[in-house]
Design an enzyme around this catalytic site. Structure first.
Site, PDB file in Angstrom:
ATOM      1  N   GLY A  49       0.667  -1.166  -0.011  1.00 58.89           N
ATOM      2  CA  GLY A  49      -0.024  -0.051  -0.189  1.00 58.89           C
ATOM      3  C   GLY A  49       0.867   1.202   0.018  1.00 58.89           C
ATOM      4  O   GLY A  49       1.824   1.370   0.632  1.00 58.89           O
ATOM      5  N   ARG A  84       0.915  -5.103  -4.963  1.00 56.52           N
ATOM      6  CA  ARG A  84       1.028  -6.285  -4.262  1.00 56.52           C
ATOM      7  C   ARG A  84       1.249  -7.371  -5.056  1.00 56.52           C
ATOM      8  O   ARG A  84       0.277  -7.782  -5.632  1.00 56.52           O
ATOM      9  CB  ARG A  84      -0.214  -6.355  -3.281  1.00 56.52           C
ATOM     10  N   ASP A 137       4.838  -4.505   6.042  1.00 51.27           N
ATOM     11  CA  ASP A 137       5.062  -5.504   6.593  1.00 51.27           C
ATOM     12  C   ASP A 137       5.150  -6.711   5.156  1.00 51.27           C
ATOM     13  O   ASP A 137       6.038  -7.630   5.309  1.00 51.27           O
ATOM     14  CB  ASP A 137       4.049  -6.304   7.474  1.00 51.27           C
ATOM     15  N   THR A 170       4.479   2.622   5.365  1.00 51.93           N
ATOM     16  CA  THR A 170       3.311   2.199   5.814  1.00 51.93           C
ATOM     17  C   THR A 170       2.645   3.159   6.494  1.00 51.93           C
ATOM     18  O   THR A 170       2.892   3.613   7.566  1.00 51.93           O
ATOM     19  CB  THR A 170       2.880   0.707   6.167  1.00 51.93           C
ATOM     20  N   ASP A 183       0.205   1.980   8.433  1.00 48.90           N
ATOM     21  CA  ASP A 183      -0.361   1.507   9.348  1.00 48.90           C
ATOM     22  C   ASP A 183       0.491   1.334  10.769  1.00 48.90           C
ATOM     23  O   ASP A 183       0.030   1.043  11.916  1.00 48.90           O
ATOM     24  CB  ASP A 183      -0.448  -0.282   9.082  1.00 48.90           C
ATOM     25  N   ASP A 230       2.853  -0.555  11.905  1.00 48.42           N
ATOM     26  CA  ASP A 230       2.752  -1.851  12.694  1.00 48.42           C
ATOM     27  C   ASP A 230       4.155  -2.866  12.465  1.00 48.42           C
ATOM     28  O   ASP A 230       4.144  -3.778  12.513  1.00 48.42           O
ATOM     29  CB  ASP A 230       1.693  -2.867  11.959  1.00 48.42           C
ATOM     30  N   ARG A 274      -6.039  -3.285   8.800  1.00 45.66           N
ATOM     31  CA  ARG A 274      -6.495  -4.589   8.674  1.00 45.66           C
ATOM     32  C   ARG A 274      -6.183  -5.464   9.785  1.00 45.66           C
ATOM     33  O   ARG A 274      -6.900  -6.126  10.483  1.00 45.66           O
ATOM     34  CB  ARG A 274      -6.112  -5.174   7.367  1.00 45.66           C
TER      35      ARG A 274
HETATM   36  O1  F6P Z   1      -1.224  -0.087   3.367  1.00 44.33           O
HETATM   37  C1  F6P Z   1      -1.827  -0.686   4.436  1.00 44.33           C
HETATM   38  C2  F6P Z   1      -3.348  -0.596   4.172  1.00 44.33           C
HETATM   39  O2  F6P Z   1      -3.614   0.552   3.953  1.00 44.33           O
HETATM   40  C3  F6P Z   1      -4.173  -1.294   5.209  1.00 44.33           C
HETATM   41  O3  F6P Z   1      -4.520  -0.333   6.460  1.00 44.33           O
HETATM   42  C4  F6P Z   1      -5.391  -1.788   4.765  1.00 44.33           C
HETATM   43  O4  F6P Z   1      -6.333  -2.739   5.081  1.00 44.33           O
HETATM   44  C5  F6P Z   1      -4.862  -2.110   3.407  1.00 44.33           C
HETATM   45  O5  F6P Z   1      -3.736  -1.369   2.956  1.00 44.33           O
HETATM   46  C6  F6P Z   1      -5.753  -1.953   2.247  1.00 44.33           C
HETATM   47  O6  F6P Z   1      -5.085  -2.365   1.079  1.00 44.33           O
HETATM   48  P1  F6P Z   1      -5.542  -2.030  -0.581  1.00 44.33           P
HETATM   49  O7  F6P Z   1      -5.538  -0.641  -1.095  1.00 44.33           O
HETATM   50  O8  F6P Z   1      -4.603  -3.029  -1.287  1.00 44.33           O
HETATM   51  O9  F6P Z   1      -7.062  -2.831  -0.577  1.00 44.33           O
END
Ligand code: F6P
Length: 344
Positions: free
Chosen positions: A32, A93, A124, A147, A149, A151, A193
């Site tokens: 992300g 991803r 991560d 990120t 997040d 985390d 998430r």
């Molecule tokens: O980058 C982390 C994050 O923002 C999370 O908080 C979230 O759940 C996820 O990415 C969403 O990812 P995507 O844009 O691939 O749906």
């Protein structure tokens, strides 16, 4: 005699290559996106150019590594990007990267482009990929925590977290106004998430009545009782911040329980979603990204390989990829207690 001479030559060649300063590095953003990634790319490029290295941008993260979407970068590529959200290198991803075939293809592309070292910017998933890939193909690499997040272990802050929380705070403050005007329950769902840092921090900053995060089991009966007892003392506004990955579910699941168990109270939901990932990075994220990008190139020069560069107590800290993937940053216990007291 000739054989001994050849061996000697080979030995000298290995020794020379080993001690030769790195000349060509690749940089990518993966997973992300997060506000501040551009500032990090800028810092990596400008620091590497200063140290007479060539920098190759790899588009779309590991996906681009597999596909060979690799181009030479120039100083002008990063002009005027420090203030922009997103990532000029694009991101993705990649499931294929986690397969043996995907990794082999990626390795082939790095060899084809003579990439001697890598800077990876991501969360991560990026570090899980890095850990698997570099155990198989030990190419010098350094990671930056990018990120929203927050985390990851090994750093006090991650690139993008501060901006994302500020975005959430601005939105929740606005929701508070309308919730107050209508005497409503408002459930605001923020990103996360697997991690509750955005919910926790935006919730504290906005004086939320409840904060629900994946790391703490949600007690729905306690929440209903809390709302009922507030109602008895004529407090009719409730702003609840929930992380999307909460064990009970997100805003939609919560609202359906409220509709059944509190039918006399009006509730609304607001899912902030990807708004939190965009926008101009805050000053804190720009500075963090610049410091980390600069430190990443120095780490490559100093041969601190297979490490994530973070900042702990305002000092650069290196944590191995294997440590980064082993554990997630935990929520401090004192915060959990503080939230309960402040929201009462
Ligand atoms: O980058 C982390 C994050 O923002 C999370 O908080 C979230 O759940 C996820 O990415 C969403 O990812 P995507 O844009 O691939 O749906």
């Amino acid at each position: 005699m000739t054989f001994i001479f050849c061996l000697q030559e080979l030995y000298l060649e290995i020794l020379f290559t080993k001690n030769k300063p790195m000349k060509r590095i690749g940089v990518l953003t993966s997973g992300g996106d997060s506000p501040g990634m551009n500032a990090a790319i800028r810092a990596v490029l400008r620091t590497a150019l200063y140290h007479k290295m060539e920098v190759y941008g790899i588009r779309h993260g590991y996906k681009g590594m597999i596909e060979g979407d690799i181009f030479k970068m120039h100083s002008s590529d990063v002009t005027n990007i420090i203030q922009r959200g997103g990532t000029i290198l694009k991101t993705a991803r990649s499931k294929e990267f986690m397969t043996d075939e995907g990794m082999a293809k990626a390795h082939e592309q790095l060899q084809k482009h003579n990439i001697e070292g890598l800077v990876l910017i991501g969360g991560d998933g990026t570090f899980r990929g890095a850990n698997a890939f570099f155990s198989k193909y030990p190419i010098p690499a350094v990671g930056l925590p990018g990120t929203i997040d927050k985390d990851l272990v090994g750093t006090d802050f991650t690139i993008g977290f501060d901006t994302a929380v500020n975005t959430a705070v601005e939105a929740i403050d606005k929701i508070h106004d309308t919730a107050e005007a209508h005497d409503r329950i408002f459930i605001v769902e923020v990103m996360g998430r697997d991690a509750g840092y955005i919910a926790l921090n935006s919730g504290i900053a906005c004086g939320a009545d409840d904060i629900l995060i994946p790391e703490i089991r949600t007690d729905i009966n306690r929440m209903i009782q809390h709302i009922r007892s507030d109602e008895r003392r004529k407090k009719n506004v409730h702003v609840i911040v929930v992380a999307e990955g909460d064990d009970f579910g997100g805003a939609v699941e919560l609202k359906s329980v409220f509709d059944q168990q509190l039918p006399d109270l009006e509730s609304r939901i607001c899912v902030l979603g990807h708004i939190q990932r965009g926008g101009a990075p805050s000053f804190a994220d720009r500075v963090l990204a610049s410091r980390l990008g600069y430190a990443a190139v120095l780490a490559l020069i100093e041969k601190k390989y297979q490490m994530m560069v973070g900042i702990v107590n305002n000092e650069i800290k290196y944590t191995s990829f294997s440590e980064v993937v082993k554990q997630n940053a935990s929520i401090p216990k004192d915060l959990q207690e503080m939230i309960m007291i402040l929201a009462s």
